[in-house]
Design an enzyme around this catalytic site. Sequence first.
Site, PDB file in Angstrom:
ATOM      1  N   CYS A 104      39.948  38.155  37.539  1.00 46.90           N
ATOM      2  CA  CYS A 104      40.789  39.389  37.631  1.00 46.90           C
ATOM      3  C   CYS A 104      42.147  39.113  37.019  1.00 46.90           C
ATOM      4  CB  CYS A 104      40.884  40.096  38.878  1.00 46.90           C
ATOM      5  SG  CYS A 104      41.665  41.916  38.708  1.00 46.90           S
ATOM      6  N   HIS A 164      35.649  41.094  40.757  1.00 44.32           N
ATOM      7  CA  HIS A 164      35.843  40.320  41.759  1.00 44.32           C
ATOM      8  C   HIS A 164      34.562  39.714  42.510  1.00 44.32           C
ATOM      9  CE1 HIS A 164      39.979  40.653  42.479  1.00 44.32           C
ATOM     10  NE2 HIS A 164      40.025  41.880  41.868  1.00 44.32           N
ATOM     11  N   GLU A 199      34.118  37.133  44.222  1.00 44.39           N
ATOM     12  CA  GLU A 199      34.219  36.904  45.710  1.00 44.39           C
ATOM     13  C   GLU A 199      33.910  37.988  46.815  1.00 44.39           C
ATOM     14  OE1 GLU A 199      36.516  37.798  43.899  1.00 44.39           O
ATOM     15  OE2 GLU A 199      38.186  38.816  44.854  1.00 44.39           O
TER      16      GLU A 199
END
Length: 238
Positions: free
Chosen positions: A111, A215, A217
């Site tokens: 990001c 994202h 994660e």
Amino acid sequence: MQKPLIGITTRNGKDSDGHPLTALQHSYVNAIVQAGGMPILIPTILAEEDFLDLYSRLAGILFTGGGDISLDYFRGENHPRIGEVDPNRDATEIGLMRVAVSNGKPVLGICRGAQVMNVALGGTLYTHIPDQVKGALDHAYPGDLRRTLVHPVNVSEESRAAEIFGETFLSVNSLHHQGLKDIAPMLRVVGHAPDGVIEVVEIPDHPYALAVQWHPEWLTDQVPMQRLFKSFVDAAAK
Ligand code: MN
């Protein structure tokens, strides 16, 4: 064998009493641990001499999400929605990115990390996609929507990214209001959303330099995202 030491950049926040914090969501830490790395936090308040000292001990660096990069670093349109600008974080991350790219140290950008990669190497940003990219999809799904898949990403077949993900069609979350505009000379765009917004870049002549606009994660239950973190940690271990 020791696990590779992966530096993770942090944001500067405040606790409930107003005291300054070095802050990082656990999702980044967990993704690195799950991939076999040893996470260590990089405070973004260090003097250059000290963040470069820390840098020299790291096997790789994960550049995380966060607020917007100051217009001091690129030629961009001022916009009232530019927010959470942090001069200390900008200086630390842009400094670390430049040195890691020139030394061939593995880097993964997420990001804001993708935006740092582009700006640090001479690129520019859209400072507010809804007002600057005609026909853009909604890319800003804040808050609880981190695990919500909101748009696809098409990855170029002939790219490192395609090898890494094992797929050329991904479904991703999206929590950004800015995006990559003019691309730094070193970078190659290898993934787009259907509206043309850039979602993946890589540096072809680097051992491992890849950045994504979403994202991953928060999506570590997906195999392509697991492969992404694993490939990064494996490159750092070399
Ligand atoms: Mn997006």
